[in-house]
Motif scaffolding. Structure first.
Motif, short mmCIF file in Angstrom:
data_model
loop_
_atom_site.label_atom_id
_atom_site.label_comp_id
_atom_site.label_asym_id
_atom_site.label_seq_id
_atom_site.Cartn_x
_atom_site.Cartn_y
_atom_site.Cartn_z
N ARG A 117 0.82 -1.20 0.00
CA ARG A 117 0.00 0.00 0.00
C ARG A 117 0.86 1.25 0.00
O ARG A 117 0.60 2.19 -0.74
CB ARG A 117 -0.92 -0.01 1.22
N THR A 118 1.90 1.27 0.81
CA THR A 118 2.73 2.48 0.87
C THR A 118 3.57 2.63 -0.40
O THR A 118 3.74 3.74 -0.89
CB THR A 118 3.63 2.51 2.11
N PHE B 168 2.73 1.65 -3.30
CA PHE B 168 1.75 2.05 -4.32
C PHE B 168 1.56 3.57 -4.28
O PHE B 168 1.61 4.25 -5.30
CB PHE B 168 0.43 1.35 -4.03
N TYR B 169 1.39 4.09 -3.08
CA TYR B 169 1.20 5.53 -2.89
C TYR B 169 2.43 6.33 -3.36
O TYR B 169 2.31 7.32 -4.07
CB TYR B 169 0.91 5.80 -1.42
N GLY C 76 -10.83 7.99 -7.62
CA GLY C 76 -11.64 6.89 -7.12
C GLY C 76 -11.12 5.54 -7.60
O GLY C 76 -11.03 4.57 -6.85
N LEU D 2 -8.06 4.87 -8.43
CA LEU D 2 -6.81 4.58 -7.75
C LEU D 2 -7.08 4.14 -6.32
O LEU D 2 -6.44 3.22 -5.80
CB LEU D 2 -5.90 5.81 -7.76
N LEU D 3 -8.07 4.79 -5.70
CA LEU D 3 -8.38 4.46 -4.31
C LEU D 3 -8.83 3.01 -4.18
O LEU D 3 -8.41 2.31 -3.27
CB LEU D 3 -9.47 5.40 -3.78
N ALA E 284 -5.96 0.92 -4.10
CA ALA E 284 -5.15 1.04 -2.88
C ALA E 284 -5.82 0.39 -1.69
O ALA E 284 -5.15 -0.12 -0.78
CB ALA E 284 -4.86 2.51 -2.57
N MET E 285 -7.15 0.40 -1.66
CA MET E 285 -7.83 -0.14 -0.48
C MET E 285 -8.38 -1.54 -0.73
O MET E 285 -7.85 -2.51 -0.25
CB MET E 285 -8.96 0.80 -0.04
N ASN F 122 -6.74 -5.21 0.20
CA ASN F 122 -7.40 -6.01 1.24
C ASN F 122 -7.65 -7.42 0.73
O ASN F 122 -7.42 -8.40 1.43
CB ASN F 122 -8.76 -5.41 1.61
#
Lengths: 606, 625
Positions: free
Chosen positions: A100-101, A103-104, A121, A123-124, A127-128, A132
């Motif tokens: 996750r990090t 990716f950011y 949205g 991308l989010l 990321a989420m 998960n």
């Protein structure tokens, strides 16, 4: 964009991240296997008990022993279930967090052009929810898939051992259930996705109906809005019912087939028992084992489907991670500790990467020189390319032809870090972050001792004194999670931010557009001092802004058509007069004039 | 400086959440939704209104409701039958078969098959029926909330932030959906399953039933412990993930500023922290499960061992059959399975209950501007506006517009002039009936605005504001909002009339360009032109322009100015504008101060007089020299 990969190839991409935690995953696997062994062992105890201990009226001690064994096995199963989680959770969430990090970080470095193409949205959700899903697959799906396959095989083998005809009956029901379970999950996740998308669209409609309430009310269009919303909501309901239908079919097949098999087994089993082909204990154990195995049969299809969903998530993740950063610094950058600030545009042209091939370039051969310390106003009609030109200076986009130079050095020869230290910007659409006023204004300032002085000075120039009357002054949180500010307030803070950075080159895109005329005047007065020795390129829509500049560049269709002082251009260019001067007169702001009148009145009375 | 209340432009920042609402005693509407502690009476009334809402949602679907209930009861009875039939087979069919009588065996076999088919079909039927019922209720609720939100007056929307209205309609309804979707069906079926299993166990062998009741005690404690902690974990995970998401979205939407001010490093550090927090809460909630799930297994297994021990002795003693023991073992193993789902259900139930309370509060909110019961029809409005003893204030607040009489003849163009906060916008808003006047009346062609149907009123009076909101869809769609049945030709004509045609055709897909798509690149000035075209297309008798040209660049403004004369031709118009050039095209100027009209006349009259406007105009003339 998305390349077709096989499941195996996709999983291999994840391997570098999985490698360090493989020992833990294997331990988790063994724990899960252990739990399965316990579950399968308990029916065997029943068998022995029924056949040997109970049937022939034996000593009560065997009941004690059998129950004791069942207790121990049961406790061990619970322990193994707990152990699997214990082994796997921490490493799996750590891998998830690392992905996750990184990716950011990668996203932050990707060029603005990339972000133009990808909505936040989109991308989010990568990321989420995608990450998960990948974690759950690592920690649960992958392990359980292996364990279930083994348990299933072992369970069926035991059932064959108990009685092969019964096991065959069971298997004829189990195989279709497994195949169907997989197919169901795959199609179900497609429908779920659809319902998620529709729910998202519905939310957008809701948002617009609330944000646009004034327009809807002004035109009396609430009825139409409701109709559109109602159509969407009904579509969503249909999808949801479709979802429920396939769920109902799934539960029908998954419960019916094994139950039918068990019913057939019951009759067959008793017939077999009469012939002595199976013991009663064996029959008892068979049913108990079938109960365990049936659960795994139901589960294995969804687990397989989860694996394929995880593959999609991995692909989506790497689709972004493998996007190349098109705007980077050179391997050995030039440095310029103290530039004079001369900016030259040398035959610069630019077209957006997503532009059609047939369209003309937005910037089409711009030649312009800003002398060190000079303030240049950029004037032109809407859509002539002014804002685009500005974005090239801090390299938010790269020129597609020609070059921009600071003190004769091509922008692309600096490190991005250094370039953006020399160049500060304030755009029309002001972005403030969820942070204090102080943090927002000092964003471009490298930590120094006299932060406070810089802050005060910048706020003063931008006439942003209103911050001192906020609940916690300059430490008040603003942005999404704090106070919301008016457009004019935001613009003044954005201007203060650009000034606070004390750049050699300042790029301002109509930075005063949301200010009323009086405040604009005050800002201009103070801004003049700042601009005196800073090279500035400023987009201007009003004569009052042009007045800040030493010279004016007139832009037409992506080219600079004229350069000169305001008076010179007024005298010699029709287009300039068209763009900057009203046909008859210069516009005057009534509000502030009246305010001044009011002020004079009061003074006179006093 | 004037002490006029600044209603028009709020320089004071507004808090997004928990705006300074007065603590209220009555619990009607949304007034107390943010209060954490309610006294008993309020609590009761909040709950009553939730139940009333729920009842009103079920009532139209009564039959479906009863059918669903029927299905859940009988499907679970059928599901529970299996092990009892197996026991019967082993204990009775087998011995009688040994004596050569196969009738019982076939009876057992057939009963088992029937039970299996019934269980499967009824369960499937129940899943579908429950989904239909809940979707029907949800759709009804969605439409009710949407319609009601649209009906609520602007006053409410200004007070109750948009973010909160949106979350009532999205996340709160989502919580209800979750509950209805999976929660209710798993609770109902799980509960029924447990009840029928317990009954069967008692019937088969009541001492084992008692044993099970003992086992239920630690199970209850475990479930309660889990439910309590998982709720805390769930909440903190929501809080932390919301922070992570906000940071992520802010970075991506503000990527230009991030790059220009070299924020990458600081941002990444902050994101690392947030991601680590998120990991911690995730681990915490997984660990809760890590205790709960093995706990369930443990209690279940210990119970099985106890049943085996107890039953084993009874079999030895001859008071229990072997098959019955097997059935008891199967039942006690399965008895606790639904506990898992039910603990989860409790959490989604709680968040849904909270959501329902808020939604029911919103629905209870009474619109202050209501359409008339028996509207007076007004087909072709002329545009004569009369103020008769009009006074305006917000609720019980101070007077904003003191008592005034005013007549605006049909076809007149009025310029409203006055400093920020003088009350120009409020005056415009009462004419558009965004607010109702507190005293007196405003009439259009002799009909009180409050007597007009919303359709007639909106056809006659249109207001264009500074914030030109565009809805997702094409440019053409947005213009057509002024007249939904308009042809493409009419749309283009309207765009030409306000000088928007040129820029629209230069967009990537012309009139079909999606305005919200990234890369659509529509500037704020262009937005204003589009909303101008929208008003032109609507062709109202009365047009109100509230700083509708503030973001235009000079060439566009000039174009609009030319179009404006055509646009205003023979309709009544009220123009609020900053710039004096606009005033020149007006027939009449009203200078507003502290909500009152202090000067009234033609531009020429006012200029030649010696009032405020004259002074202002003179100063402006000087500045041109």
């Amino acid at each position: 964009m998305p390349t077709q990969t096989t499941l195996w190839e996709s999983l291999r991409r994840l391997y570098p991240h999985l490698k360090p935690i493989i020992p833990r995953l294997v331990l988790g696997l063994f724990a899960a296997l252990g739990a399965s062994v316990m579950v399968l062992a308990i029916p065997q105890v029943f068998r022995v008990l029924v056949n040997d201990a109970l049937a022939e009226g034996q000593a009560s001690s065997t009941v004690w022993i059998a129950s004791g064994i069942v207790l121990v096995l049961g406790v061990l199963e619970a322990v193994f279930v707990a152990l699997r989680r214990f082994f796997v959770i921490n490493p799996a969430t750590t891998v998830e967090t690392n992905l996750r990090t990184s990716f950011y970080r990668h996203l932050q470095n990707l060029a603005v052009a990339f972000h133009d193409r990808w909505g936040s949205g989109q991308l989010l959700s990568r990321a989420m929810s995608d990450l998960n899903l990948m974690r759950r697959w690592m920690a649960f799906g992958a392990i359980m898939l292996v364990v279930d396959a083994i348990t299933l095989t072992a369970g069926v083998a035991i059932m064959f051992f108990m009685s092969w005809p019964l096991a065959l009956i069971f298997l004829t029901a189990a195989v279709p259930v497994m195949i169907y379970g997989f197919r169901f999950r795959t199609s179900y996740s497609r429908v779920s996705r659809k319902s998620q998308d529709q729910a998202g669209d519905l939310a957008t409609t809701v948002e617009e109906s609330v944000h646009g309430i004034r327009v809807l009310k002004a035109f009396g269009r609430s009825r139409e809005a409701l109709d559109a919303f109602s159509d969407q909501a009904e579509e969503l309901r249909e999808t949801e019912i479709h979802k429920a239908k396939s769920l109902a079919t799934f539960s029908l097949i998954v419960t019916l087939l094994p139950e039918l098999a068990l019913g057939a087994s019951l009759v067959t089993g008793i017939l077999l028992a009469v012939n002595g082909d199976v013991t009663i204990g064996g029959l008892v154990a068979f049913f108990a084992t079938a109960g365990v195995v049936a659960g795994r049969v139901e589960f294995i299809g969804p687990l397989l489907a989860m694996t394929f969903t995880a593959k999609t998530a991995i692909d989506r993740h790497y689709e972004v991670m493998e996007s190349e950063n098109t705007i980077t610094g050179p391997p050995d950058p030039r440095t310029l500790p103290d530039p004079h600030g001369e900016v030259t545009f040398d035959d610069v042209s630019f077209r957006y990467p997503d532009a059609k091939d047939t369209s003309t370039s937005v910037i089409d051969g711009v030649n312009l020189t800003l002398r060190a310390g000079e303030t240049m106003a950029l004037v032109g009609v809407t859509g002539c390319g002014k804002s685009t030109l500005l974005q090239l200076v801090p390299r938010l986009y790269d020129v597609t032809g020609g070059a921009i130079r600071i003190d004769g050095i091509d922008l692309r020869e600096f490190s991005l870090e250094e370039l953006r230290r020399h160049v500060a910007v304030a755009f029309e659409d002001t972005t403030l972050f969820s942070n204090s006023v102080r943090e927002n204004v000092l964003m471009g300032v490298d930590a120094q001792d006299d932060d406070d002085a810089i802050l005060t000075e910048a706020l003063d120039v931008a006439q942003a004194h209103f911050v001192y009357s906020l609940p916690e002054g300059v430490d008040t949180l603003i942005g999404e999670e704090g106070l919301s500010l008016s457009g004019g307030q935001r613009q003044r803070l954005a201007l203060a931010r650009a000034i606070a950075a004390k750049p050699r080159v300042l790029v301002l895109d109509d930075p005063l557009s949301a200010l009323d005329v009086r405040t604009e005047e005050l800002v201009e007065e103070r801004l003049r001092e700042v601009l005196a020795d800073t090279t500035t390129l400023i987009v201007a829509h009003r004569p009052s802004t042009v007045a800040l500049a030493d010279r004016v560049a007139l832009m037409e269709n992506g080219r600079i058509s004229e350069v000169g002082t305001h008076t010179e251009l007024l005298a010699r260019s029709d287009h300039y007069r068209y763009v900057i001067a009203s046909l008859t007169e210069e516009p005057v702001d009534l509000d502030s004039e009246l305010e001044e009148l009011e002020h004079n009145d009061q003074e006179a009375r006093a | 400086m004037s002490a006029a209340p600044k209603q028009e432009k709020q320089e004071k920042p507004n808090r997004r959440t928990r705006a300074g609402q007065p603590p209220s005693i009555i619990s009607s509407g949304v007034s107390n939704e943010d209060e954490v502690m309610l006294d008993r009476a309020q609590n009761k009334s909040v709950r009553t209104r939730s139940f009333k809402l729920l009842g009103s949602l079920i009532r139209p679907n009564r039959r479906q409701f009863i059918w669903t209930a029927f299905l859940v009861v009988f499907s679970q009875i059928a599901r529970v039958a299996g092990p009892a039939i197996i026991a019967f087979g082993i204990d009775h069919a087998l011995p009688s078969l040994l004596q050569g009588d196969s009738a019982l065996l076939w009876a057992a076999g057939i009963t088992y098959l029937i039970a299996a088919v019934l269980a499967a079909t009824l369960t499937a039927g129940y899943v579908l029926a429950a989904a239909r019922l809940s979707q029907e209720m949800l759709l009804d609720l969605r439409l009710r909330v949407f319609r009601h939100t649209q009906r609520l007056s602007l006053e409410f929307h200004e007070k109750y932030t948009s973010g909160r209205i949106i979350s009532r309609q999205t996340s709160d309804l989502e919580a209800l959906r979750e509950l209805l979707d999976s929660g209710v069906s798993s609770l109902a079926s799980g509960l029924m399953y447990m009840i029928f299993t317990a009954v069967t166990i008692f019937v088969l062998d009541w001492p084992t039933g008692l044993l099970l009741l003992v086992a239920a005690i630690p199970m209850t404690f475990l479930a309660r412990w889990y439910q309590k902690h998982s709720q805390i974990a769930y909440r903190s995970s929501r809080v932390v993930s919301a922070k992570l998401i906000v940071h992520f979205i802010e970075t991506m939407t503000g990527i230009r500023a991030v790059k220009a001010f070299r924020r990458e490093k600081v941002n990444a550090d902050r994101y690392d922290e947030l991601a680590e927090d998120y990991r911690k809460v995730t681990v915490r909630s997984i660990n809760l499960n890590g205790v709960f799930q093995p706990g369930l297994v443990l209690i279940g297994n210990v119970t099985v061992a106890a049943v085996l021990l107890f039953g084993g002795f009874r079999v030895l003693g001859g008071s229990l059959e072997v098959g019955a023991l097997l059935a008891l073992l199967l039942y006690s193993k399965r008895f606790f399975q639904p506990v898992d789902q039910m603990a989860m259900f409790y959490n989604s139930f709680q968040s849904a209950a909270a959501a329902l309370e808020k939604v029911s509060g919103l629905l209870e909110e009474v619109p202050t501007v209501r359409p008339p019961k028996n509207p007076v029809p007004l087909k072709d409005a002329q545009g004569l506006i009369e103020f008769d003893g009009v006074e305006f204030r917000y609720g019980d607040g101070p007077v904003i517009l003191p008592r005034m009489d005013l007549t605006i003849p049909a076809g007149q163009t009025i310029a409203l002039v006055g400093q920020t906060g003088a009350g120009k916008s409020t005056l415009a808003k009462v004419i558009a009936r965004f607010y109702d006047v507190s005293e007196g009346s405003i009439t259009l062609d002799g009909v009180d605005l409050r007597q007009l149907s919303p359709q007639d009123l909106r056809r006659a009076v249109v207001m264009v504001t500074q914030e030109a909101f565009l809805f997702s869809g094409s440019v053409a769609d947005n213009i057509a909002l002024g007249k939904p049945e308009a042809s493409r030709e009419e749309i283009e004509q309207a765009a030409r009339a306000v000088g928007a045609h040129d820029f629209i055709t230069s967009l990537p897909e012309g009139y079909d360009t999606d305005v919200n798509k990234r890369g659509g690149r529509v500037s704020s000035g262009q937005r204003q032109l589009i909303s101008f075209a929208r008003a032109f297309l609507a062709d109202p008798a009365v047009l109100i322009l509230d700083e509708a040209t503030s973001s235009l660049d000079i060439p566009s403004e000039r174009l609009v100015q030319q179009g404006l004369q055509k646009l205003l031709g023979n309709r009544t118009a009220l123009i609020i504008a900053h710039r004096l050039s606009t005033v020149e095209i007006a027939d009449r100027v009203l200078v507003v101060h502290d909500g009152a009209v202090v000067e009234d006349g033609t531009p020429a009259d006012l200029i030649s007089g010696n009032g405020r406007f004259a002074t202002l105009h003179a100063a402006w003339q000087d500045s041109l020299v």
